[in-house]
Scaffold this motif. Structure first.
Motif, mmCIF file in Angstrom:
data_model
loop_
_atom_site.group_PDB
_atom_site.id
_atom_site.type_symbol
_atom_site.label_atom_id
_atom_site.label_comp_id
_atom_site.label_asym_id
_atom_site.label_seq_id
_atom_site.Cartn_x
_atom_site.Cartn_y
_atom_site.Cartn_z
ATOM 1 N N GLY A 66 13.410 52.363 85.859
ATOM 2 C CA GLY A 66 12.948 51.881 84.695
ATOM 3 C C GLY A 66 13.896 50.751 84.253
ATOM 4 O O GLY A 66 13.537 49.723 83.502
ATOM 5 N N ILE A 67 15.257 51.035 84.375
ATOM 6 C CA ILE A 67 16.142 50.108 83.886
ATOM 7 C C ILE A 67 15.888 48.852 84.345
ATOM 8 O O ILE A 67 16.325 47.885 83.874
ATOM 9 C CB ILE A 67 17.653 50.620 83.905
ATOM 10 N N LEU A 68 15.931 48.780 85.775
ATOM 11 C CA LEU A 68 15.731 47.559 86.553
ATOM 12 C C LEU A 68 14.631 46.722 86.210
ATOM 13 O O LEU A 68 14.674 45.350 86.288
ATOM 14 C CB LEU A 68 15.662 47.899 88.119
ATOM 15 N N LYS A 69 13.488 47.292 85.454
ATOM 16 C CA LYS A 69 12.455 46.432 85.158
ATOM 17 C C LYS A 69 12.704 45.594 84.099
ATOM 18 O O LYS A 69 12.160 44.645 83.758
ATOM 19 C CB LYS A 69 11.457 47.386 84.725
ATOM 20 N N ARG A 70 13.820 45.713 83.434
ATOM 21 C CA ARG A 70 14.217 45.001 82.177
ATOM 22 C C ARG A 70 15.185 43.820 82.443
ATOM 23 O O ARG A 70 15.937 43.262 81.599
ATOM 24 C CB ARG A 70 14.866 45.672 80.967
ATOM 25 N N GLY A 71 15.302 43.466 83.709
ATOM 26 C CA GLY A 71 16.394 42.400 84.083
ATOM 27 C C GLY A 71 16.930 42.400 85.608
ATOM 28 O O GLY A 71 17.900 41.701 85.545
ATOM 29 N N GLY A 72 16.583 43.527 85.996
ATOM 30 C CA GLY A 72 17.526 43.663 87.369
ATOM 31 C C GLY A 72 18.885 44.371 87.280
ATOM 32 O O GLY A 72 19.056 44.724 86.128
ATOM 33 N N GLN A 73 19.518 44.366 88.194
ATOM 34 C CA GLN A 73 20.657 44.908 88.311
ATOM 35 C C GLN A 73 21.720 44.148 87.541
ATOM 36 O O GLN A 73 21.832 43.073 87.031
ATOM 37 C CB GLN A 73 21.455 44.883 89.829
ATOM 38 N N ARG A 74 22.905 45.147 86.911
ATOM 39 C CA ARG A 74 24.118 44.256 86.530
ATOM 40 C C ARG A 74 24.856 43.678 87.671
ATOM 41 O O ARG A 74 24.813 44.175 88.878
ATOM 42 C CB ARG A 74 24.763 45.155 85.702
ATOM 43 N N VAL A 75 25.302 42.511 87.304
ATOM 44 C CA VAL A 75 26.108 41.736 88.331
ATOM 45 C C VAL A 75 27.561 41.487 87.777
ATOM 46 O O VAL A 75 28.191 40.964 88.517
ATOM 47 C CB VAL A 75 25.170 40.562 88.969
ATOM 48 N N ALA A 76 27.805 41.665 86.539
ATOM 49 C CA ALA A 76 28.970 41.269 86.029
ATOM 50 C C ALA A 76 29.274 41.889 84.854
ATOM 51 O O ALA A 76 28.447 42.263 84.155
ATOM 52 C CB ALA A 76 29.323 39.757 86.049
ATOM 53 N N THR A 77 30.632 41.964 84.314
ATOM 54 C CA THR A 77 30.931 42.621 83.082
ATOM 55 C C THR A 77 32.231 41.790 82.618
ATOM 56 O O THR A 77 32.976 41.287 82.942
ATOM 57 C CB THR A 77 31.445 44.002 83.240
ATOM 58 N N LEU A 78 32.223 41.675 81.247
ATOM 59 C CA LEU A 78 33.040 40.890 80.568
ATOM 60 C C LEU A 78 33.405 41.791 79.546
ATOM 61 O O LEU A 78 32.692 42.217 78.566
ATOM 62 C CB LEU A 78 32.549 39.470 79.800
ATOM 63 N N VAL A 79 34.732 42.428 79.515
ATOM 64 C CA VAL A 79 35.426 43.084 78.402
ATOM 65 C C VAL A 79 36.047 42.419 77.339
ATOM 66 O O VAL A 79 37.116 41.990 78.085
ATOM 67 C CB VAL A 79 35.866 44.633 78.956
ATOM 68 N N MET A 80 35.910 42.386 76.129
ATOM 69 C CA MET A 80 36.645 41.579 75.257
ATOM 70 C C MET A 80 37.478 42.317 74.260
ATOM 71 O O MET A 80 36.760 43.364 73.799
ATOM 72 C CB MET A 80 35.713 40.561 74.428
ATOM 73 N N TYR A 81 38.631 42.342 74.231
ATOM 74 C CA TYR A 81 39.528 42.983 73.216
ATOM 75 C C TYR A 81 39.563 42.501 71.875
ATOM 76 O O TYR A 81 39.913 41.628 71.708
ATOM 77 C CB TYR A 81 40.910 43.067 73.735
ATOM 78 N N LEU A 82 39.062 43.213 70.784
ATOM 79 C CA LEU A 82 39.020 43.023 69.459
ATOM 80 C C LEU A 82 40.284 43.226 68.745
ATOM 81 O O LEU A 82 40.414 43.036 67.633
ATOM 82 C CB LEU A 82 37.682 43.893 68.915
ATOM 83 N N ASN A 83 41.156 44.111 69.214
ATOM 84 C CA ASN A 83 42.350 44.409 68.395
ATOM 85 C C ASN A 83 43.474 44.688 69.752
ATOM 86 O O ASN A 83 43.037 44.862 70.807
ATOM 87 C CB ASN A 83 42.450 45.491 67.663
ATOM 88 N N THR A 84 44.687 44.850 69.345
ATOM 89 C CA THR A 84 45.734 45.445 70.382
ATOM 90 C C THR A 84 46.282 46.677 69.801
ATOM 91 O O THR A 84 46.960 46.786 68.913
ATOM 92 C CB THR A 84 47.066 44.331 70.163
ATOM 93 N N PRO A 85 45.792 47.571 70.558
ATOM 94 C CA PRO A 85 46.446 48.960 70.547
ATOM 95 C C PRO A 85 47.850 49.072 70.408
ATOM 96 O O PRO A 85 48.512 48.250 71.031
ATOM 97 C CB PRO A 85 45.964 50.008 71.470
ATOM 98 N N VAL A 86 48.727 49.945 69.661
ATOM 99 C CA VAL A 86 50.167 50.183 69.633
ATOM 100 C C VAL A 86 50.623 50.674 70.808
ATOM 101 O O VAL A 86 51.603 49.842 71.546
ATOM 102 C CB VAL A 86 50.533 51.170 68.399
ATOM 103 N N ALA A 87 49.965 51.320 71.639
ATOM 104 C CA ALA A 87 50.306 51.940 73.153
ATOM 105 C C ALA A 87 49.067 52.653 73.605
ATOM 106 O O ALA A 87 48.035 53.107 73.178
ATOM 107 C CB ALA A 87 51.297 52.916 73.004
ATOM 108 N N GLY A 88 49.118 52.107 74.842
ATOM 109 C CA GLY A 88 48.031 52.778 75.906
ATOM 110 C C GLY A 88 46.708 51.855 75.858
ATOM 111 O O GLY A 88 46.847 50.790 75.361
ATOM 112 N N GLY A 89 45.639 52.414 76.435
ATOM 113 C CA GLY A 89 44.305 51.599 76.503
ATOM 114 C C GLY A 89 43.976 50.611 77.539
ATOM 115 O O GLY A 89 43.256 49.920 77.198
ATOM 116 N N SER A 90 44.853 50.545 78.520
ATOM 117 C CA SER A 90 44.705 49.434 79.173
ATOM 118 C C SER A 90 43.303 49.575 80.396
ATOM 119 O O SER A 90 43.049 50.827 80.347
ATOM 120 C CB SER A 90 45.969 49.283 80.405
#
Length: 284
Positions: A204-228
């Motif tokens: 059902g998911i694939l009917k809405r545009g096929g497979q995912r082929v790429a990901t872009l993760v954008m960082y909206l802040n810089t944590p004090v520590a961790g979160g890589s």
């Protein structure tokens, strides 16, 4: 088949075929016909021709899909790429798997604007259900999140247009932007972003545009520590720096893409990210 390796001779043969005008799909078909393992053949094509040139699907793919993979223009090895309305830095790039870290993709004002808009609509994040259709809360993902509709606001439209230009992928092949907030101790254990073919929800998911082929993760802040953002298969950790982003692509829904990734626990402060998933075809 497990003994097959990508040799310099194989790479040279692929180069010769490409120079002779044979498309990647034809080269792949010839390799498979000669007994090459499909996974190794595709990895060899991506190594020689680049991720954007390697075939993403088999003959007979659904109409309306775009050939190749999303791919920034790194042909000139320039440290800065023109993304239309913004100059974006190239901090790091891997060829196989294709992973690119961008600097200055978003301004501080854009990051703050997204978090302000998203903060009112956060709810416990869910993942695709494994045994039934739909989604479900999963202990592996301990964040709060929400989705914007594609083009929902002027800010979102501007950023989506920038992403389409940067990654050279149609704007309408992208899902709506997802924003996640990770509090201290929150994490997202290693996983793949493509839709597992065996899951009940996938057809059902694939009917809405096929497979995912790429990901872009954008960082909206810089944590004090961790979160890589971690990539266990290749031993890569990407630091979450406000305005920066990490991009990776995958040509098939299979672990051989080496795109296993996760969000390591936040040790101090919060981490906010905005994720853009790109599909093979028009996402509806």
């Amino acid at each position: 088949m497990s003994q097959q390796v990508i040799t310099p001779e194989l790479c040279e043969w692929i180069s010769e075929q490409s120079r002779a005008g044979h498309p990647a799909d034809s080269i792949l078909a010839a390799m498979l016909g000669s007994g090459w393992n499909d996974t190794i053949a595709r990895q060899a094509l991506a190594r020689v021709l680049g991720p954007s040139a390697a075939p993403t699907s088999s003959p007979g793919s659904a109409p309306g899909t775009t050939a190749g993979l999303p791919e920034p223009d790194l042909s000139r090895f320039a440290p800065v790429i023109d993304a239309g309305d913004r100059q974006v830095q190239v901090v790091m790039a891997l060829r196989q798997p294709r992973v690119v870290v961008f600097g200055n993709l978003l301004s501080d004002e854009e990051c703050d604007g997204i978090t302000a808009l998203a903060g009112r609509r956060l709810a416990r994040s869910e993942t695709v259900a494994t045994g039934s259709e739909g989604s479900e809360v999963n202990a592996a993902r301990t964040s709060d999140g929400m989705f914007f509709e594609r083009g929902e606001t002027d800010l979102i439209r501007r950023i989506e247009s920038r992403i389409a230009t940067l990654l050279r992928w149609p704007l309408d092949h992208g899902e709506g932007l997802q924003v996640l907030r990770y509090r201290p101790g929150a994490e997202y254990q290693p996983h793949y972003d493509y839709f597992e073919p065996a899951h009940a929800s996938t057809p059902g998911i694939l009917k809405r545009g096929g497979q995912r082929v790429a990901t872009l993760v954008m960082y909206l802040n810089t944590p004090v520590a961790g979160g890589s953002t971690i990539f266990p298969d290749i031993g890569l950790d990407v630091a979450p720096v406000k305005g920066n982003a990490v991009f990776f692509s995958y040509d098939r829904p299979h672990p051989s893409t080496q795109t296993l990734h996760g969000g390591s626990p936040v040790l101090d402060g919060e981490k906010w990210v905005a994720t853009k998933w790109l599909r093979q075809g028009v996402f509806t």
